[in-house]
Design a protein around this motif. Structure first.
Motif, PDB file in Angstrom:
ATOM      1  N   UNK A   1      28.234  40.905  31.709  1.00 37.74           N
ATOM      2  CA  UNK A   1      28.862  41.281  32.710  1.00 37.74           C
ATOM      3  C   UNK A   1      28.833  40.403  33.955  1.00 37.74           C
TER       4      UNK A   1
ATOM      5  N   UNK B   1      28.855  39.279  22.229  1.00 33.21           N
ATOM      6  CA  UNK B   1      29.207  40.514  22.827  1.00 33.21           C
ATOM      7  C   UNK B   1      29.622  41.338  21.557  1.00 33.21           C
ATOM      8  N   UNK B   2      30.241  41.012  20.695  1.00 33.84           N
ATOM      9  CA  UNK B   2      30.738  41.677  19.567  1.00 33.84           C
ATOM     10  C   UNK B   2      29.571  42.047  18.687  1.00 33.84           C
TER      11      UNK B   2
ATOM     12  N   UNK C   1      28.386  45.337  20.183  1.00 28.98           N
ATOM     13  CA  UNK C   1      29.272  46.520  19.768  1.00 28.98           C
ATOM     14  C   UNK C   1      29.246  46.729  18.309  1.00 28.98           C
TER      15      UNK C   1
ATOM     16  N   UNK D   1      36.587  50.554  20.704  1.00 25.42           N
ATOM     17  CA  UNK D   1      35.276  49.996  20.157  1.00 25.42           C
ATOM     18  C   UNK D   1      35.391  50.272  18.675  1.00 25.42           C
TER      19      UNK D   1
ATOM     20  N   UNK E   1      37.595  47.065  17.595  1.00 27.91           N
ATOM     21  CA  UNK E   1      37.060  45.785  17.730  1.00 27.91           C
ATOM     22  C   UNK E   1      36.228  45.528  16.895  1.00 27.91           C
ATOM     23  N   UNK E   2      35.378  46.478  16.223  1.00 26.52           N
ATOM     24  CA  UNK E   2      34.286  46.428  15.211  1.00 26.52           C
ATOM     25  C   UNK E   2      35.164  46.035  13.752  1.00 26.52           C
TER      26      UNK E   2
ATOM     27  N   UNK F   1      38.833  41.079  19.973  1.00 23.61           N
ATOM     28  CA  UNK F   1      38.260  41.323  21.311  1.00 23.61           C
ATOM     29  C   UNK F   1      39.187  42.026  22.320  1.00 23.61           C
TER      30      UNK F   1
ATOM     31  N   UNK G   1      37.241  43.724  25.311  1.00 21.40           N
ATOM     32  CA  UNK G   1      35.795  43.956  24.806  1.00 21.40           C
ATOM     33  C   UNK G   1      34.931  43.959  25.887  1.00 21.40           C
ATOM     34  N   UNK G   2      35.194  43.063  26.792  1.00 14.22           N
ATOM     35  CA  UNK G   2      34.588  42.576  28.151  1.00 14.22           C
ATOM     36  C   UNK G   2      34.815  44.147  29.027  1.00 14.22           C
TER      37      UNK G   2
ATOM     38  N   UNK H   1      32.414  46.778  28.215  1.00 19.80           N
ATOM     39  CA  UNK H   1      31.072  46.410  28.667  1.00 19.80           C
ATOM     40  C   UNK H   1      30.760  46.505  30.461  1.00 19.80           C
ATOM     41  N   UNK H   2      31.912  46.363  31.346  1.00 20.81           N
ATOM     42  CA  UNK H   2      31.775  46.183  32.348  1.00 20.81           C
ATOM     43  C   UNK H   2      31.727  47.494  33.052  1.00 20.81           C
TER      44      UNK H   2
END
Lengths: 141, 141
Positions: free
Chosen positions: A93, A114-115, A118, B89, B92-93, B98, B114-115, B118-119
């Protein structure tokens, strides 16, 4: 802890490796980060090249035959393998990055993306419980 | 829901836009995904180009003056803006991506990375509670 989720089969190159070769390594090994190590010392990190660095090189018209140190990030964000996953989430972040280098006794241990976080339910739970504790101390178990 | 976290100032290009120009857009606008839209209809998504697609083009020696449709992903993963963050999510997985394209009534609404998730603490909590519910139904509140 970080060490549980980091990938230890790190894709490495040297500062002198051409940019295009680094791109090839990324594509073949399906990673978003290549770690640059000192020639002669594969545990000593001297920089990283991310997909974003490659895209920037393309945007700026940098010759792809140049050594990758031209586009590499030298201020590497590294965390000890015993740190918590929440610490990595914070680094993602704060620095707007998607990978951290993971070290063990100062030597290269792995890379955490980051992946990777997750993907792991236990990592998500660790982060969520960390934030619960941080922001709502009265509500934590 | 997804719509709360998605970026709505989407960086767009056409299938005919050269690869290098797409890289320039990514670097200038600091995004990892450019959405390709139909010329004449900026709401109709016809593909996406990710940083990874650019890296692959470099690795394969594709001319960067080629139209980006040569390297674009045409099977776009799109989710409605009312879907839950946990759904993103999962995407993404599952797909190892991303970014997801976010739509509203079938039209381009935004992009969620994805960021971005997380933010946002609230997004993390939403995901964590989803997984709690999914994997430990007996323990959810």
């Amino acid at each position: 802890m970080l060490g549980d989720f980091a990938k230890v089969d790190v894709v490495k190159a040297y500062p002198s490796t051409p940019i295009r070769e680094v791109a090839r390594l990324m594509a073949e090994r399906r990673v978003g980060l290549v770690v640059l190590v000192e020639p002669g010392n594969p545990h000593r990190v001297v920089g990283v090249v991310s997909e974003r660095d490659i895209v920037r090189a393309v945007a700026q018209g940098v010759s792809l035959e140049e050594p990758c140190e031209v586009i590499a990030t030298k201020n590497v964000v590294a965390l000890d393998y015993r740190e918590s996953v929440a610490k990595a989430a914070e680094a993602f972040r704060r620095y707007g990055i998607r990978h951290v280098v993971v070290t063990r006794e100062g030597r290269l241990y792995g890379v955490l993306s980051i992946r990777d976080i997750l993907r792991e339910d236990s990592a998500l739970r660790e982060i969520a419980s960390y934030y619960d504790w941080t922001f709502e101390p009265g509500m934590s178990a």
